[in-house]
Scaffold this active site. Structure first.
Site, PDB file in Angstrom:
ATOM      1  N   ARG A 233       0.851  -1.195   0.000  1.00  0.00           N
ATOM      2  CA  ARG A 233       0.000   0.000   0.000  1.00  0.00           C
ATOM      3  C   ARG A 233       0.880   1.235   0.000  1.00  0.00           C
ATOM      4  NH1 ARG A 233      -3.524  -2.372  -1.681  1.00  0.00           N
ATOM      5  NH2 ARG A 233      -5.624  -2.731  -0.888  1.00  0.00           N
ATOM      6  N   HIS A 281      -0.921   0.799  -9.674  1.00  0.00           N
ATOM      7  CA  HIS A 281      -1.645  -0.060  -8.720  1.00  0.00           C
ATOM      8  C   HIS A 281      -2.373  -1.189  -9.462  1.00  0.00           C
ATOM      9  CE1 HIS A 281      -3.840  -0.298  -4.591  1.00  0.00           C
ATOM     10  NE2 HIS A 281      -3.751  -1.493  -5.175  1.00  0.00           N
TER      11      HIS A 281
END
Ligand code: NDP
Ligand code: OXD
Length: 318
Positions: A233, A281
């Site tokens: 993350r 991502h």
């Protein structure tokens, strides 16, 4: 018995494909979106991805919340998240194997200095450079030895890398040696040439990829300086520290799939830094059909009174 699909963008193609796949998997149920009229008393399940805070409150017969991904950090940002409802996440091969492909790809790119050859090709520059070390001469350290970390560790080991992991708790059945907790963190870092972050974002892990950590990585490795790959993350990393560490030579190169703010700002220096590889991502963007199949499986297990896979420990935050 119906399913609420709580997402930030209902018209997104991936979301629409997931909804269609869920309807095919469970034709006896309605799959609805927060933006349309529906009977709140009939919603037993929520499937969520970066949902709008408050959009899954006031569901009197809610039994479970499913994250459409492996990470659940965005759920906790909702102060009105129903308390005492079981939370589940995706922990299945379709996602896991994609992540391992990503980790292998980027470990190998750094091992073989591929970015340098990309630049050379652009300049029609035929320069062999130094002989790359063998994978076996390079120590990979994986932060997070859960579903993703263990699979990546197995596959990195299979192609020869010298792999260790780091987790919150000790492991007796992991595929590679695992360092555990704060006490063994420095020893883990001191033997790491390529650091792969596959941690969840929690209060304990936020900002962990910072200058203090970079200073503790191995200084005697065959790559010249340590490399960072973060596919966990963005909140794990301090981007200003990454840029400073690259400029100071504390890091040789980084691959980032996740960012403090997503999408990455057009003004971010990460886009153009020669030692930074950026991906949007998508390290383990999953197949909507596989995801819907997995959630339907979780629901069937719950309704059969059996334990469903992917249960999240709400207290630990992952
Ligand atoms: P798991 O829950 O299976 O594993 C998490 C691991 O992190 C565990 O080994 C856990 O330790 C360790 N951990 C958690 N907190 C700490 C801590 N404070 N200190 C040390 N270790 C810690 O998760 P997954 O492997 O399935 O996924 C990991 C993360 O990857 C997700 O949470 C998500 O953020 C990210 N992800 C990113 C994707 C992308 O496309 N970029 C796709 C999918 C996931 P222990 O084993 O002791 O509990
Ligand atoms: C996930 C992700 O958590 O794609 O699954 O980030």
């Amino acid at each position: 018995m119906n399913i609420l699909l709580a997402v930030s963008n209902e018209s997104d193609a991936w979301v629409q494909q997931t909804a269609a796949a869920l309807r095919r998997e469970m034709p006896e149920r309605e799959v609805v979106f927060p933006g349309e009229p529906f009977d709140r008393r009939m919603i037993s399940y929520v499937a969520a991805w970066r949902h709008k805070p408050g959009s899954i409150a006031n569901l009197p017969t809610l039994e479970a919340i499913f994250s459409l991904g492996a990470g659940v950090d965005s759920l906790w940002q909702d102060e009105r998240l129903p308390a005492d409802v079981a939370v589940y996440r995706v922990a299945q091969n379709d996602l896991t194997f994609r992540m391992s492909e990503y980790v292998l790809l980027h470990c190998l790119l750094h091992l073989r200095d591929q970015r340098r050859y990309d630049h050379q090709q652009r300049d029609r520059n035929w320069n062999v450079g130094r002989v790359a070390p063998l994978a076996g001469d390079v120590r990979v350290g994986i932060m997070g030895m859960g579903v993703l970390g263990c699979d990546a560790a197995k596959k990195l080991t299979a192609i020869g890398f010298d792999v260790s992991g780091w987790a919150r708790t000790a492991k007796s059945d992991a595929p590679v040696p695992v360092f555990a907790g704060a006490e063994q963190f420095d020893a883990f870092l001191a033997r790491t040439d390529i650091l792969v972050a596959l941690l969840p974002l929690t209060d304990a892990t936020r900002g962990i990829l910072n200058m203090t950590l970079f200073e503790k990585l191995a200084r005697d490795g065959r790559l010249g300086a340590p490399v960072l790959i973060n596919a966990g993350r963005g909140g794990l990393q301090v981007e200003a520290d990454i840029l400073n560490a690259l400029d100071m030579g504390l890091l040789k190169a980084v691959t980032l799939d996740v960012f403090e703010t997503e999408p990455l700002s057009q003004n971010s220096p990460l886009w153009t830094h020669p030692a930074v590889t950026v991906t949007p991502h998508n390290a383990a963007s999953s197949d909507p059909v596989a995801t819907a199949h997995y959630i339907a499986h979780q629901i069937r297990r719950i309704e059969a009174g059996e334990e469903a896979p992917g249960r999240v420990n709400r207290q630990a935050g992952y």
